[in-house]
Design a protein around this motif. Structure first.
Motif, PDB file in Angstrom:
ATOM      1  N   ILE A 259      31.057  16.171  10.564  1.00 30.27           N
ATOM      2  CA  ILE A 259      32.014  15.638  11.526  1.00 30.27           C
ATOM      3  C   ILE A 259      32.086  16.516  12.771  1.00 30.27           C
ATOM      4  O   ILE A 259      32.356  16.044  13.872  1.00 30.27           O
ATOM      5  N   THR A 288      35.441  20.977  10.318  1.00 32.46           N
ATOM      6  CA  THR A 288      34.254  20.401  10.963  1.00 32.46           C
ATOM      7  C   THR A 288      33.039  20.322  10.045  1.00 32.46           C
ATOM      8  O   THR A 288      32.090  19.603  10.326  1.00 32.46           O
ATOM      9  N   ASN A 290      32.980  19.115   7.026  1.00 30.49           N
ATOM     10  CA  ASN A 290      33.022  17.948   6.148  1.00 30.49           C
ATOM     11  C   ASN A 290      32.039  16.878   6.633  1.00 30.49           C
ATOM     12  O   ASN A 290      31.811  16.734   7.835  1.00 30.49           O
ATOM     13  N   SER A 336      41.333  17.297  12.906  1.00 32.38           N
ATOM     14  CA  SER A 336      41.037  17.880  11.599  1.00 32.38           C
ATOM     15  C   SER A 336      40.429  16.840  10.669  1.00 32.38           C
ATOM     16  O   SER A 336      40.629  15.637  10.850  1.00 32.38           O
ATOM     17  N   ALA A 337      39.692  17.326   9.677  1.00 28.87           N
ATOM     18  CA  ALA A 337      39.057  16.427   8.704  1.00 28.87           C
ATOM     19  C   ALA A 337      39.016  17.114   7.345  1.00 28.87           C
ATOM     20  O   ALA A 337      38.829  18.332   7.263  1.00 28.87           O
ATOM     21  N   ASN A 339      38.181  16.084   2.847  1.00 31.26           N
ATOM     22  CA  ASN A 339      37.753  15.085   1.867  1.00 31.26           C
ATOM     23  C   ASN A 339      38.781  14.919   0.759  1.00 31.26           C
ATOM     24  O   ASN A 339      39.388  15.888   0.312  1.00 31.26           O
ATOM     25  N   VAL A 344      37.355  10.275   3.451  1.00 34.03           N
ATOM     26  CA  VAL A 344      37.472  11.325   4.465  1.00 34.03           C
ATOM     27  C   VAL A 344      38.719  11.041   5.295  1.00 34.03           C
ATOM     28  O   VAL A 344      38.885   9.936   5.803  1.00 34.03           O
ATOM     29  N   ILE A 346      40.741  11.853   8.607  1.00 32.04           N
ATOM     30  CA  ILE A 346      40.660  12.433   9.954  1.00 32.04           C
ATOM     31  C   ILE A 346      42.036  12.319  10.596  1.00 32.04           C
ATOM     32  O   ILE A 346      42.634  11.240  10.614  1.00 32.04           O
ATOM     33  N   LYS A 347      42.526  13.446  11.119  1.00 33.39           N
ATOM     34  CA  LYS A 347      43.843  13.453  11.754  1.00 33.39           C
ATOM     35  C   LYS A 347      43.747  13.887  13.207  1.00 33.39           C
ATOM     36  O   LYS A 347      43.020  14.827  13.533  1.00 33.39           O
ATOM     37  N   SER A 435      46.721   9.461  11.361  1.00 39.83           N
ATOM     38  CA  SER A 435      45.796   9.772  10.265  1.00 39.83           C
ATOM     39  C   SER A 435      44.921   8.566   9.947  1.00 39.83           C
ATOM     40  O   SER A 435      45.427   7.451   9.788  1.00 39.83           O
ATOM     41  N   SER A 437      42.239   7.178   7.201  1.00 41.43           N
ATOM     42  CA  SER A 437      41.659   7.346   5.867  1.00 41.43           C
ATOM     43  C   SER A 437      40.417   6.469   5.791  1.00 41.43           C
ATOM     44  O   SER A 437      40.516   5.241   5.757  1.00 41.43           O
ATOM     45  N   SER A 440      33.812   7.581   2.743  1.00 40.67           N
ATOM     46  CA  SER A 440      32.764   8.519   3.143  1.00 40.67           C
ATOM     47  C   SER A 440      31.417   7.827   3.303  1.00 40.67           C
ATOM     48  O   SER A 440      30.509   8.335   3.943  1.00 40.67           O
TER      49      SER A 440
END
Length: 599
Positions: A259, A288, A290, A336-337, A339, A344, A346-347, A435, A437, A440
């Motif tokens: 990411i 980063t 992930n 941010s990321a 698992n 995954v 991601i915020k 956020s 969701s 993956s």
């Protein structure tokens, strides 16, 4: 492999390609020196090579790339003539660059200062400056000054004699005697063909390979099903199961990217927006390393740009406003990321003004998006989700939101199109977090199979919360639908069979359609299998004829005209050879909740 080693591997592959490209470009330019497109391309390639090397601390590659970039900066400006002598040295520099790149693997010491100095000669002839020799006897990387050298084809500054040039050049060479062999014109480097350890493969080839793996999985399921029909337990195919599974996840792993490679692009995006808005904003990155499917990242990239731009433009306050609130004048956007199983998260967080949900609700009522009656039942989270509704934002400005809804409906649709979910949390004066969701991988998804009218169907597990049993007496009629209690919450109940009987999904809103199957059941103690699915933290129970099994499926998109059927997102083939339609939960629930909101 550590993160640093992976970056080094990727740099090596990319730098290797750049060096090969430079060889080709120099050859083309020597034949046609006036080709400005080639000159521009060489400048871009050397600039990229230098920048990447500096970023990862490969100083020698950066130094040589720096002087090559400077040469072509002057060539572009028309200050340096492309002579035969210069081309000779450019090819030598390109060979040295290849050696330096190769040394990342071999660890071999490569001398390069002599050829770097000879290229600096051409820069010196343009500048006409004296040379600042450092402790190593070489010009500094951040200077375009260079020792001159005696060449009939190089243009000398008028105030420097040929004798002085030769003396200074020899002084430089003695400081690095290993470069002497490379400097002598009569020594021609041995021609060789090198190959990178990495291979770049077009994504469509990976997609095609994954599609074939999906077909293999279907065939495996078919063999197993037939074996079970014949009385076997299917154990003889255990090795086939393991091989196809390993192959499937092996191909999926190739499609994964870190990411961080996308996150790093947001430094420039934030800088540009902050500059326009006269704000000071810093970007902070977390998680980063992930990994996520490249196709998912590609689908979500525009959505993340929307979120980040809105966070800067409508979340972060002006410096003077922040100082007045006791905050640092520089705002912080955090990407941010992390698992969670096969998901995954991601915020996008900002430490800005936050969103006033009461202002959002007032605007939604004013625009006719929500009825007054329904508004009284909405929670704060329900209200915040209204910013993702189409048409929420317009030219008018909301004080606390100030257009934050721009493009948010696009973000929501993109997220749901891949089976993802989106949430918003906010605190006035403290900031907002959006956020995402996301699965993956898009290639294979978990699904829960059920039966309706003797036909198998599937619901993605990403939407499935629970499986329960309800009696008819537990379900009650309300307005145009049905409701029941689940975990002390009131949730909507929908018979899947009633949906299938609709000519168009828009008929959901018509009286009586969602009551038909319920009315046919006479026994109040009659038990029904109910799938509880969630949508933006709301729940709906789908009544089905029979629950089957949970399994991984390879979903295929529907071709025209079936792609216009709003109930289904795709289809898969089961081991028994039957086609199994996959319900488009996001589309169904979006329509159901929209009708409830406006009711």
């Amino acid at each position: 492999m550590s993160r640093e080693e992976e970056y080094k591997e990727m740099f090596y592959a990319e730098a290797f390609e750049h060096q090969e490209e430079l060889n080709t470009l120099f050859t083309a330019l020597e034949k046609k020196p006036e080709d400005k497109i080639v000159i521009d391309t060489i400048f871009r390639v050397t600039h990229t090579l230098k920048g990447n090397a500096m970023g990862l601390g490969f100083v020698q590659i950066a130094e040589l790339g720096h002087v090559m970039e400077d040469i072509f900066s002057e060539v572009k400006s028309g200050n340096i003539e492309l002579t035969k002598d210069l081309f000779t040295n450019l090819f030598k520099a390109c060979d040295k660059m290849g050696d330096l790149i190769d040394a990342l693997k071999t660890g071999k010491r490569v001398s390069y200062k002599g050829i770097r100095t000879k290229l600096n000669v051409y820069l010196k002839t343009v500048k006409g400056d004296t040379v600042d020799i450092n402790s190593e006897g070489t010009p500094p990387i951040d200077s375009q000054e260079a020792l001159t050298y005696n060449s009939d084809e190089a243009v000398r500054p008028k105030n420097v004699s040929a004798k002085t040039e030769e003396t200074e050049t020899r002084t430089e060479i003695k400081e690095d005697e290993e470069d002497l062999v490379d400097i002598e014109p009569e020594n021609v480097p041995e021609s060789k063909i090198a190959f990178s350890d990495q291979v770049q493969v077009p994504v469509k080839k990976l997609d095609s390979l994954l599609n074939l793996v999906g077909e293999l999985i279907i065939e495996k399921d078919t063999l197993t099903a037939k074996s079970i029909e014949k009385g076997s337990r299917g154990g003889e195919y255990s090795r086939l199961h393991r091989i196809t599974s390993d192959l499937q996840y092996g191909v999926m792993d190739v499609r994964l990217v870190q990411i961080g490679f996308m996150f790093n692009k947001f430094h420039r995006i934030i800088r540009d927006v902050a500059s326009i808005e006269n704000k000071k904003v810093n970007l902070k990155l977390e998680g980063t390393e992930n990994e996520i499917d490249r196709n998912i990242l590609k689908i979500m990239s525009d959505s993340l740009v929307h979120l980040v731009r809105n966070s800067v433009s409508h979340g972060i306050e002006l410096p003077e406003e922040r100082v007045a609130k006791g905050k640092p004048e520089e705002g912080v956007i955090t990407l941010s990321a992390f698992n969670e199983k096969d998901t995954v998260i991601i915020k996008v967080n900002d430490d800005g003004n936050g969103i006033n949900h009461e202002t959002i609700l007032a605007k939604a009522i004013e625009k006719g998006m929500v009825s007054t009656a329904f508004a009284a039942q909405m929670s704060k989270d329900d209200i915040l989700m209204l910013i993702f509704e189409p048409g929420f934002s317009n030219a008018e400005k909301i004080t606390e939101v100030s257009g934050r809804g721009v493009g948010m409906d696009v973000v929501k649709r993109a997220t749901e199109s891949i089976g993802g979910k989106i949430y918003v949390s906010t605190e006035i004066g403290k900031g907002t977090t959006v956020s995402l969701s996301l699965p993956s991988s898009m290639a294979v998804k978990g699904a829960l199979l059920f039966e309706m009218a003797n036909q198998e169907f599937a619901i993605p597990l990403s939407y499935t919360e629970a499986v329960i049993s309800l009696k008819k007496k537990d379900i009650h009629k309300i307005n145009r639908g049905l409701m029941a209690k689940y975990l002390n919450k009131t949730i909507s109940i929908v018979f899947i069979n009633d949906l299938f009987k609709l000519d168009r999904i828009h008929q959901i809103s018509e009286n009586g359609h969602l009551h038909e199957s319920f009315n046919k059941i006479k026994d109040k103690e009659h038990k029904m299998d109910v799938l509880i699915v969630s949508y933006n933290d709301k729940y709906i129970g789908f009544v089905v004829d029979k629950l089957l099994q949970q399994k991984e499926i390879v979903e295929k998109t529907l071709s025209s005209p079936l792609d216009n059927v709003e109930l289904f997102s795709g289809a898969t083939i089961l081991g028994n050879g039957n086609v199994c339609m996959v319900l488009d939960i996001s589309s169904i629930l979006r329509k159901l909740f929209k009708e409830n909101i406006n009711a």
